[in-house]
Design a protein around this motif. Structure first.
Motif, mmCIF file in Angstrom:
data_model
loop_
_atom_site.group_PDB
_atom_site.id
_atom_site.type_symbol
_atom_site.label_atom_id
_atom_site.label_comp_id
_atom_site.label_asym_id
_atom_site.label_seq_id
_atom_site.Cartn_x
_atom_site.Cartn_y
_atom_site.Cartn_z
ATOM 1 N N ASP A 115 77.308 139.030 39.096
ATOM 2 C CA ASP A 115 76.881 138.631 40.440
ATOM 3 C C ASP A 115 76.100 137.320 40.413
ATOM 4 O OD1 ASP A 115 78.105 140.880 41.486
ATOM 5 O OD2 ASP A 115 76.246 142.051 41.581
ATOM 6 N N THR A 116 75.222 137.162 39.436
ATOM 7 C CA THR A 116 74.447 135.920 39.320
ATOM 8 C C THR A 116 75.362 134.753 38.960
ATOM 9 O OG1 THR A 116 72.563 137.240 38.597
ATOM 10 C CG2 THR A 116 72.418 134.877 38.235
ATOM 11 N N ILE A 117 76.348 135.002 38.119
ATOM 12 C CA ILE A 117 77.319 133.961 37.774
ATOM 13 C C ILE A 117 78.065 133.518 39.025
ATOM 14 C CG2 ILE A 117 79.458 133.481 36.509
ATOM 15 C CD1 ILE A 117 78.353 135.381 34.293
ATOM 16 N N VAL A 142 71.182 123.429 32.723
ATOM 17 C CA VAL A 142 71.386 123.381 34.179
ATOM 18 C C VAL A 142 72.014 124.684 34.668
ATOM 19 C CG1 VAL A 142 72.626 122.209 36.038
ATOM 20 C CG2 VAL A 142 71.488 120.862 34.255
ATOM 21 N N LEU A 143 72.961 125.203 33.916
ATOM 22 C CA LEU A 143 73.588 126.480 34.248
ATOM 23 C C LEU A 143 73.003 127.544 33.331
ATOM 24 C CD1 LEU A 143 77.294 125.283 34.454
ATOM 25 C CD2 LEU A 143 75.672 125.561 36.334
ATOM 26 N N ASN A 144 72.581 128.660 33.926
ATOM 27 C CA ASN A 144 72.019 129.737 33.115
ATOM 28 C C ASN A 144 72.015 131.015 33.944
ATOM 29 O OD1 ASN A 144 70.874 131.118 31.030
ATOM 30 N ND2 ASN A 144 68.810 130.346 31.375
ATOM 31 N N LEU A 185 80.868 120.157 44.624
ATOM 32 C CA LEU A 185 82.126 119.745 44.010
ATOM 33 C C LEU A 185 83.250 119.745 45.029
ATOM 34 C CD1 LEU A 185 81.999 121.707 40.626
ATOM 35 C CD2 LEU A 185 81.480 119.294 41.026
ATOM 36 N N GLY A 186 83.931 118.616 45.127
ATOM 37 C CA GLY A 186 85.122 118.523 45.957
ATOM 38 C C GLY A 186 86.331 118.959 45.146
ATOM 39 N N PRO A 187 87.511 118.475 45.516
ATOM 40 C CA PRO A 187 88.707 118.868 44.777
ATOM 41 C C PRO A 187 88.633 118.411 43.331
ATOM 42 C CG PRO A 187 89.220 117.173 46.417
ATOM 43 C CD PRO A 187 87.795 117.538 46.604
ATOM 44 N N GLY A 188 89.285 119.178 42.476
ATOM 45 C CA GLY A 188 89.296 118.834 41.061
ATOM 46 C C GLY A 188 90.395 119.572 40.334
ATOM 47 N N ALA A 189 90.644 119.115 39.132
ATOM 48 C CA ALA A 189 91.639 119.758 38.272
ATOM 49 C C ALA A 189 91.070 119.832 36.865
ATOM 50 C CB ALA A 189 92.946 118.980 38.282
ATOM 51 N N ASP A 233 79.088 129.597 43.399
ATOM 52 C CA ASP A 233 79.038 129.290 44.823
ATOM 53 C C ASP A 233 78.181 128.046 45.066
ATOM 54 O OD1 ASP A 233 79.773 130.009 47.543
ATOM 55 O OD2 ASP A 233 77.669 130.602 47.794
ATOM 56 N N ALA A 234 77.037 127.942 44.402
ATOM 57 C CA ALA A 234 76.162 126.775 44.541
ATOM 58 C C ALA A 234 76.834 125.522 43.980
ATOM 59 C CB ALA A 234 74.830 127.028 43.845
#
Length: 181
Positions: free
Chosen positions: A59-61, A52-54, A72-76, A66-67
């Motif tokens: 810059d691409t990372i 899913v992530l690649n 994703l809302g708040p998280g820890a 950003d996407a």
């Protein structure tokens, strides 16, 4: 045998790398893209075992992050065991394995995940950065479904279709004891 100076340098490098992993975690939770970018080399890779992530290149990372932040809302995020080793005599290159978990909101749902990072680090301009991060998951579950699905092979439930977890069932060491998995 290493001399004292080399041993101290290796210890300092390990501590700096562990601090890098902690800074990354706080930057992700704070949605601080500039701080996240500072954790990666210019040509770094950030990917997930499920594909899913690649992303290749800082810059691409950052575009990928950003996407991800849009759903994703708040998280820890919490880091746990972190093993760092140097595979050669070059103290500017290291590898690591980091266990972690996160509590977060994804698409409005409270979720919990257990994950690992298989990392490569390089010393760049006097500071340690990631040159490669491979993310794999033990589970990614809605908090209300944690007890129901934790023992299920399809513990990856962040997306529309449940999927098999990345570990431990896929590991050769696991299959030795559990060949039917």
């Amino acid at each position: 045998m290493e001399n004292l100076e080399e041993r101290v340098q290796r210890l300092e490098a390990r501590e700096d790398i562990r601090s890098l992993a902690a800074r990354y975690t706080f930057a992700v939770d704070n949605r601080d893209l500039q701080a996240i970018a500072g954790c990666f080399s210019e040509n770094a890779c950030f990917r997930s075992k499920d594909g899913v992530l690649n992303a290749v290149g800082r810059d691409t990372i950052m575009t990928q992050f950003d996407a991800r932040f849009s759903v994703l809302g708040p998280g820890a995020h919490y880091t746990h065991d972190h093993v760092v080793w140097f595979e050669q005599d070059d103290l500017s290159i290291a590898r690591g394995l980091l266990s972690s978990h996160a509590e977060l909101i994804r698409n409005g749902r409270p979720m919990i995940t257990s994950l690992r990072y298989d990392d490569e680090y390089i010393l760049e301009d006097g500071r340690w950065v990631f040159s490669d991060r491979l993310l794999s998951f033990f589970y990614y579950l809605d908090t209300g479904e944690y007890l129901k699905y934790l023992g299920d092979k399809k513990r990856m439930r962040a997306y529309d279709e449940p999927a098999n977890a990345d570990f431990p069932e896929a590991l050769a060491s696991w299959r030795k004891y559990h060949p039917s998995d």
